[in-house]
Structure formats: C-alpha cells, structure tokens
Design a protein around this motif. Structure first.
Motif: not given
Length: 179
Positions: A136-144
């Motif tokens: 599992a991964a939750h990647i928060d790039t700031g824009a997406q």
C-alpha cells in the motif's frame, strides 16, 4: 520531471539516494515512455512525468483506524465513461484477435471518473481495511494524491556486493512450474 529530457536525471538521483540508504518512493507515469524510447508516443501527461520523495527511513504505520465517525467518512461517486455498446464492441474485437492468434492476453481497461466525498486519508484507510496486506502507498505530492492498495509487488531491487537481486510478486499470470 515535467519534460522527457528530465526523467532519466530524476531516476538517477533517486537511485543514488537509495544507494546511500535513503527510502525513496514515487511514480513514473506511462506518459514518460518517450524518455526511454523516442518511438513510443503517448498523450500529454496531466502532471509530472516522474515524481519521487526521499526520506531517511520509513515512518511508523498509522494507528489502526476504525473508519468510524464523521472525520473518517469517505466515498466516491463514480461515473462510467464507456457505454455498454462500446464496451461490447471492444470486447468482441479483443476476442476475435485472440481467436485469430494475433493476441495472447489483453488487460482491457476503461477510465472511471469519480468525485471524492471526504478526505484522501480517510479513503486510503477505507481501501486499506477492504484490502489489507499487500503493498500500500498513499503519496501526497501537494498537487495530487495517489492511493494504491495493490496486492502486487512490482519489484524490489536489493543491491548487494558482487551483484543484486530483484524480487517480484505478481498478483496473477504466473505460477510455479509443475512436475
């Protein structure tokens, strides 16, 4: 990397950081294909072609979330972008191509659009509860934000003196050889 010419530089920097012992996570979009072979053409990307974060180590996994209460509510209102007649026609073409021996296997997908009600963190927790384990991964790039609860390990590259090893755990399509 927002341009094809930048993709390899980003990957080289991430690889160097990983070799120094950092934990690196991110993504490379399919639309970055031309960075590796100019003959490959895709549509325009709706975000960076490659994006990675580099950390000193992993963060502790969040406490167990029960998903209860108003701050934990998240759901999606899905809208199908493919009507039944188009779906049936595409499947018929695929079946004809397989029968003709032109194709062996096709992973047919169609885009779904949805509107998120609630927060991405709550949706990730709900997805994690519905499909525990895996990668599992939750990647928060700031824009997406990218949320994945895949059961599949694409690859884990372990660099070692004298050679390395790649571990892969595909979710389907492969099986141990029988007797």
């Amino acid at each position: 990397a927002h341009a094809h010419a930048q993709v390899r530089g980003v990957l080289d920097a991430v690889h160097a950081a990983a070799q120094r012992g950092h934990w690196c996570l991110g993504h490379v979009r399919y639309e970055a294909a031309a960075a590796f072979d100019a003959a490959l053409q895709t549509h325009a990307a709706d975000g960076p072609l490659a994006w990675f974060a580099v950390h000193d180590g992993p963060l502790p996994w969040p406490e167990e979330d029960t998903g209860q209460g108003p701050t934990h509510a998240a759901w999606l209102e899905w809208q199908d972008s493919l009507d039944r007649a188009d779906f049936d026609a595409a499947l018929a073409r695929i079946q004809q191509a397989i029968a003709a021996g032109e194709l062996y296997q096709v992973n047919y997908t169609a885009p779904l659009r949805g509107r998120l009600q609630g927060g991405a963190d709550a949706l990730f927790a709900a997805l994690q509860r519905a499909q525990p384990g895996g990668y599992a991964a939750h990647i928060d790039t700031g824009a997406q934000q990218i949320l994945s609860v895949s059961p599949e390990l694409f690859f884990d590259w372990q660099d070692a003196p004298g050679g390395g090893a790649i571990l892969a755990r595909p979710m389907k399509g492969t099986a141990p050889r029988g007797a």
